[in-house]
Write a protein that holds these residues in place. Structure first.
Motif, PDB file in Angstrom:
ATOM      1  N   SER A  70      29.114  24.840 -13.408  1.00  0.00           N
ATOM      2  CA  SER A  70      29.626  24.111 -12.262  1.00  0.00           C
ATOM      3  C   SER A  70      28.736  22.897 -12.012  1.00  0.00           C
ATOM      4  O   SER A  70      27.533  23.038 -11.822  1.00  0.00           O
ATOM      5  N   LEU A  71      29.331  21.715 -12.031  1.00  0.00           N
ATOM      6  CA  LEU A  71      28.586  20.481 -11.814  1.00  0.00           C
ATOM      7  C   LEU A  71      28.976  19.865 -10.483  1.00  0.00           C
ATOM      8  O   LEU A  71      30.165  19.762 -10.167  1.00  0.00           O
ATOM      9  N   SER A  72      27.985  19.411  -9.750  1.00  0.00           N
ATOM     10  CA  SER A  72      28.268  18.706  -8.499  1.00  0.00           C
ATOM     11  C   SER A  72      28.678  17.272  -8.822  1.00  0.00           C
ATOM     12  O   SER A  72      28.489  16.790  -9.952  1.00  0.00           O
TER      13      SER A  72
ATOM     14  N   ARG B 273      32.748  20.046  -6.587  1.00  0.00           N
ATOM     15  CA  ARG B 273      32.140  20.554  -7.797  1.00  0.00           C
ATOM     16  C   ARG B 273      33.172  20.577  -8.913  1.00  0.00           C
ATOM     17  O   ARG B 273      34.336  20.843  -8.686  1.00  0.00           O
TER      18      ARG B 273
ATOM     19  N   ASP C 292      25.759  15.454 -10.107  1.00  0.00           N
ATOM     20  CA  ASP C 292      25.462  15.766 -11.508  1.00  0.00           C
ATOM     21  C   ASP C 292      26.335  14.939 -12.452  1.00  0.00           C
ATOM     22  O   ASP C 292      25.868  14.430 -13.471  1.00  0.00           O
ATOM     23  N   VAL C 293      27.606  14.811 -12.115  1.00  0.00           N
ATOM     24  CA  VAL C 293      28.534  14.035 -12.937  1.00  0.00           C
ATOM     25  C   VAL C 293      28.150  12.557 -12.896  1.00  0.00           C
ATOM     26  O   VAL C 293      28.166  11.869 -13.929  1.00  0.00           O
TER      27      VAL C 293
END
Length: 155
Positions: A13-15, A1, A18-19
């Motif tokens: 918070s990006l997984s 993350r 997600d990125v």
């Protein structure tokens, strides 16, 4: 993350996924503005300033590299490499191997920006050549944007 601190006290918070999705979104739509410049306004000073530099291609490529690295670190990445071997095995169906690869979201996430950025790289070369030789490249660039290599052949 990946944690991103916004202007407020809250962290987002990006997984990895997600990125990857954000990178694909960026690498899908950012090149279209650049295509509009070189096809629609090829002689404009802004076009020459933006596309005369390799920087836009490098920037898009860095986003693509991030997608590749994140996709390669995801579960199942090794399976893609094994399938990729099928594509280069003349005794197997290359189309079948590619169909298997395209069934994997992370492969598509890597491949789509790859195609878009590579086509723009070639389009930029066509545009520069057209400027240097004083020829209209709009048709070749449109084909390059939509279907890739035939645009180079038209040029």
């Amino acid at each position: 993350r990946i944690r991103i601190r916004m202007y407020s006290k809250t962290a987002v918070s990006l997984s990895g996924q997600d990125v990857i999705k954000a990178g694909v979104l960026f690498d899908t739509f950012a090149p279209q503005f650049l295509w509009l410049l070189i096809i629609g306004l090829p002689d404009l000073d802004l076009t020459k300033k933006v596309m005369g530099s390799i920087t836009p291609i490098v920037g898009l490529s860095l986003v693509h590299l991030k997608i590749v690295l994140l996709a390669a670190s995801q579960e199942g990445a090794l399976d893609q490499v094994l399938i990729f071997q099928e594509v280069f095995d003349a005794s197997m169906s290359q189309l079948g191997g590619m169909q298997k690869l395209f069934a994997n979201q992370n492969f598509v996430a890597e491949e789509w920006p790859h195609v878009l950025i590579w086509d723009l790289f070639v389009g930029r070369a066509i545009w520069i050549d057209g400027l240097e030789r004083g020829i209209n490249t709009r048709l070749a660039l449109a084909f390059c944007n939509f279907i890739g290599p035939p645009g180079l052949l038209i040029h």
